[in-house]
Motif scaffolding. Structure first.
Motif, PDB file in Angstrom:
ATOM      1  N   PHE A 173      48.425   5.309  13.350  1.00  0.00           N
ATOM      2  CA  PHE A 173      48.364   5.285  11.896  1.00  0.00           C
ATOM      3  C   PHE A 173      47.057   5.965  11.490  1.00  0.00           C
ATOM      4  O   PHE A 173      45.994   5.349  11.489  1.00  0.00           O
ATOM      5  CB  PHE A 173      48.402   3.839  11.387  1.00  0.00           C
ATOM      6  N   GLY A 174      47.141   7.251  11.203  1.00  0.00           N
ATOM      7  CA  GLY A 174      45.925   8.001  10.917  1.00  0.00           C
ATOM      8  C   GLY A 174      44.991   7.967  12.112  1.00  0.00           C
ATOM      9  O   GLY A 174      45.377   8.301  13.233  1.00  0.00           O
ATOM     10  N   ASN A 246      48.998  -3.215   2.143  1.00  0.00           N
ATOM     11  CA  ASN A 246      49.158  -1.774   2.074  1.00  0.00           C
ATOM     12  C   ASN A 246      50.582  -1.417   2.491  1.00  0.00           C
ATOM     13  O   ASN A 246      50.990  -1.704   3.629  1.00  0.00           O
ATOM     14  CB  ASN A 246      48.141  -1.087   2.999  1.00  0.00           C
ATOM     15  N   ALA A 247      51.338  -0.805   1.585  1.00  0.00           N
ATOM     16  CA  ALA A 247      52.749  -0.533   1.840  1.00  0.00           C
ATOM     17  C   ALA A 247      52.947   0.415   3.017  1.00  0.00           C
ATOM     18  O   ALA A 247      53.870   0.239   3.816  1.00  0.00           O
ATOM     19  CB  ALA A 247      53.400   0.036   0.583  1.00  0.00           C
ATOM     20  N   GLN A 248      52.082   1.428   3.140  1.00  0.00           N
ATOM     21  CA  GLN A 248      52.238   2.396   4.224  1.00  0.00           C
ATOM     22  C   GLN A 248      51.969   1.758   5.588  1.00  0.00           C
ATOM     23  O   GLN A 248      52.703   1.993   6.552  1.00  0.00           O
ATOM     24  CB  GLN A 248      51.305   3.591   4.006  1.00  0.00           C
ATOM     25  N   TYR A 249      50.926   0.932   5.642  1.00  0.00           N
ATOM     26  CA  TYR A 249      50.625   0.280   6.928  1.00  0.00           C
ATOM     27  C   TYR A 249      51.691  -0.759   7.262  1.00  0.00           C
ATOM     28  O   TYR A 249      52.064  -0.925   8.425  1.00  0.00           O
ATOM     29  CB  TYR A 249      49.242  -0.351   6.890  1.00  0.00           C
ATOM     30  N   ARG A 250      52.184  -1.453   6.266  1.00  0.00           N
ATOM     31  CA  ARG A 250      53.285  -2.403   6.471  1.00  0.00           C
ATOM     32  C   ARG A 250      54.491  -1.686   7.082  1.00  0.00           C
ATOM     33  O   ARG A 250      55.098  -2.170   8.045  1.00  0.00           O
ATOM     34  CB  ARG A 250      53.665  -3.031   5.135  1.00  0.00           C
ATOM     35  N   GLU A 251      54.841  -0.527   6.542  1.00  0.00           N
ATOM     36  CA  GLU A 251      55.968   0.233   7.077  1.00  0.00           C
ATOM     37  C   GLU A 251      55.692   0.674   8.510  1.00  0.00           C
ATOM     38  O   GLU A 251      56.594   0.664   9.363  1.00  0.00           O
ATOM     39  CB  GLU A 251      56.241   1.443   6.192  1.00  0.00           C
ATOM     40  N   HIS A 252      54.444   1.046   8.780  1.00  0.00           N
ATOM     41  CA  HIS A 252      54.066   1.430  10.138  1.00  0.00           C
ATOM     42  C   HIS A 252      54.283   0.270  11.107  1.00  0.00           C
ATOM     43  O   HIS A 252      54.850   0.459  12.200  1.00  0.00           O
ATOM     44  CB  HIS A 252      52.599   1.873  10.143  1.00  0.00           C
ATOM     45  N   GLN A 255      58.050  -0.154  11.742  1.00  0.00           N
ATOM     46  CA  GLN A 255      58.672   0.896  12.550  1.00  0.00           C
ATOM     47  C   GLN A 255      58.185   0.880  13.992  1.00  0.00           C
ATOM     48  O   GLN A 255      58.976   1.064  14.924  1.00  0.00           O
ATOM     49  CB  GLN A 255      58.403   2.251  11.912  1.00  0.00           C
ATOM     50  N   GLY A 292      54.110  -4.564   0.274  1.00  0.00           N
ATOM     51  CA  GLY A 292      55.412  -3.933   0.105  1.00  0.00           C
ATOM     52  C   GLY A 292      56.128  -4.287  -1.174  1.00  0.00           C
ATOM     53  O   GLY A 292      57.205  -3.757  -1.437  1.00  0.00           O
TER      54      GLY A 292
END
Length: 331
Positions: A173-174, A246-252, A255, A292
């Motif tokens: 993640f980044g 954080n929505a992006q980290y949650r999605e990470h 997945q 999220g």
């Protein structure tokens, strides 16, 4: 002025007597102001007990109210309470928030009490989109998602790891590249990487058999959930030193790890439990969607409902636990 010679032996005897007196005072039933036992260095209670842990006070309210014959001890400033819950001898205490507090105070409990099993009850951020606020998850394994290498950005959005620094073969993640912790054991004295810490299979099997646990949908202020809460057993749980919103980290996390929930303590307790050969299981109720949701973080609104539901599942679990706890296997 000339000083009188000191009686060193007599002083030691008096000090030992004072220490033993302090321990006796600590063991006095119903003593709410028990002295701090940090320097005693002894086991304070020999009864095999199930350790019931929460991270902070709101998560422990229902359990503390239901405790019979409470007896308070204080060690290193922390309060430990023995008693009986649903017929089981238990030890209730707060881990404190985040990983170091959780590991330190769990080990402290194992050192000073005869802990046969460890159960954790608390709130968490929901990572799996299929979980709703108020649902209670009982993961089958835990890991530390912030055991990471922070890589150097060599070009915009391009991160390069230093040579010789191993990471897991997983999407990053980044700059954050996931790593395993290194653990030792009696069977493996040399440090070996381990990412997942499984819960006890027998405790998990008992949780899978639970049905019809009554969960709370509204609190006393008439704040209500949008969906009826459920008990979901299985899947992965993640812990780390950050509050995730954080929505992006949650999605990470969804997945990469197929995670159900994320918190700040359970994986630390799971690692300590493994090191001490003590069975472990955690009950975590979704208080927010870890970034999220469509609005601001939901935890301030649904904290009480989530904490109540986690405690209700733990109480139901203890009620259905027909076998008595075995004597702890750790020294």
């Amino acid at each position: 002025m000339k000083q009188k010679p000191r009686n060193i032996l007599g002083g030691c005897v008096l000090a030992l007597a004072a220490l033993l007196g302090g321990v006796q005072a600590l063991a006095a039933p119903g003593n709410p102001q028990a002295p701090d036992a940090a320097q005693a260095g002894i086991r304070l209670d020999d009864t095999p007990r199930v350790a019931v842990i929460s991270a902070f006070a709101p998560e422990l309210v229902l359990l503390r109210k239901s405790l019979l014959d409470p007896h308070v001890y204080r060690v290193n400033g922390m309060e430990f309470v023995t008693g009986t819950l649903q017929g089981h001898p238990v030890l209730l205490f707060l881990s404190g928030i985040s990983m170091v507090n959780a590991a330190m105070n769990t080990q402290l409990a194992l050192d000073r009490f005869n802990v046969s099993h460890i159960l954790f009850s608390g709130i968490a951020g929901g990572v799996n989109p299929e979980l709703n606020i108020g649902d209670v998850n009982v993961p089958e394994r835990w890991a530390q998602h912030l055991e990471v290498l922070m890589a150097r950005e060599v070009e915009p959005g391009i991160y390069e790891k230093p040579p010789g620094k191993g990471t897991m073969d997983l999407p990053h993640f980044g700059m954050l590249h996931h790593r395993a912790v290194r653990v030792v054991s009696d069977a493996q004295p040399q440090p070996e990487p381990q990412f997942w810490f499984p819960v006890d299979p027998e405790l998990l099997a008992m949780a899978r058999d639970m049905q019809n646990v009554e969960l709370q949908s509204c609190d006393e202020d008439n704040v209500c959930l949008r969906e009826p809460p459920r008990l979901v057993v299985g899947g992965a749980g993640l812990s780390g030193t950050a509050f995730v919103d954080n929505a992006q980290y949650r999605e990470h996390l969804t997945q990469v790890f197929q995670a159900q929930v994320v918190d700040m303590e359970s994986a630390a307790c799971a690692q300590v439990a493994q090191a001490n050969k003590v069975p472990f299981l955690a009950f975590r109720s979704v208080s927010d969607l870890a970034g999220g949701g469509p609005d601001a973080n939901e935890m301030p609104i649904f904290l009480d409902i989530a904490a109540e539901n986690s405690a209700r599942v733990l109480m139901a679990f203890l009620e259905r636990w027909t076998t008595r706890p075995v004597v702890a296997s750790h020294p």
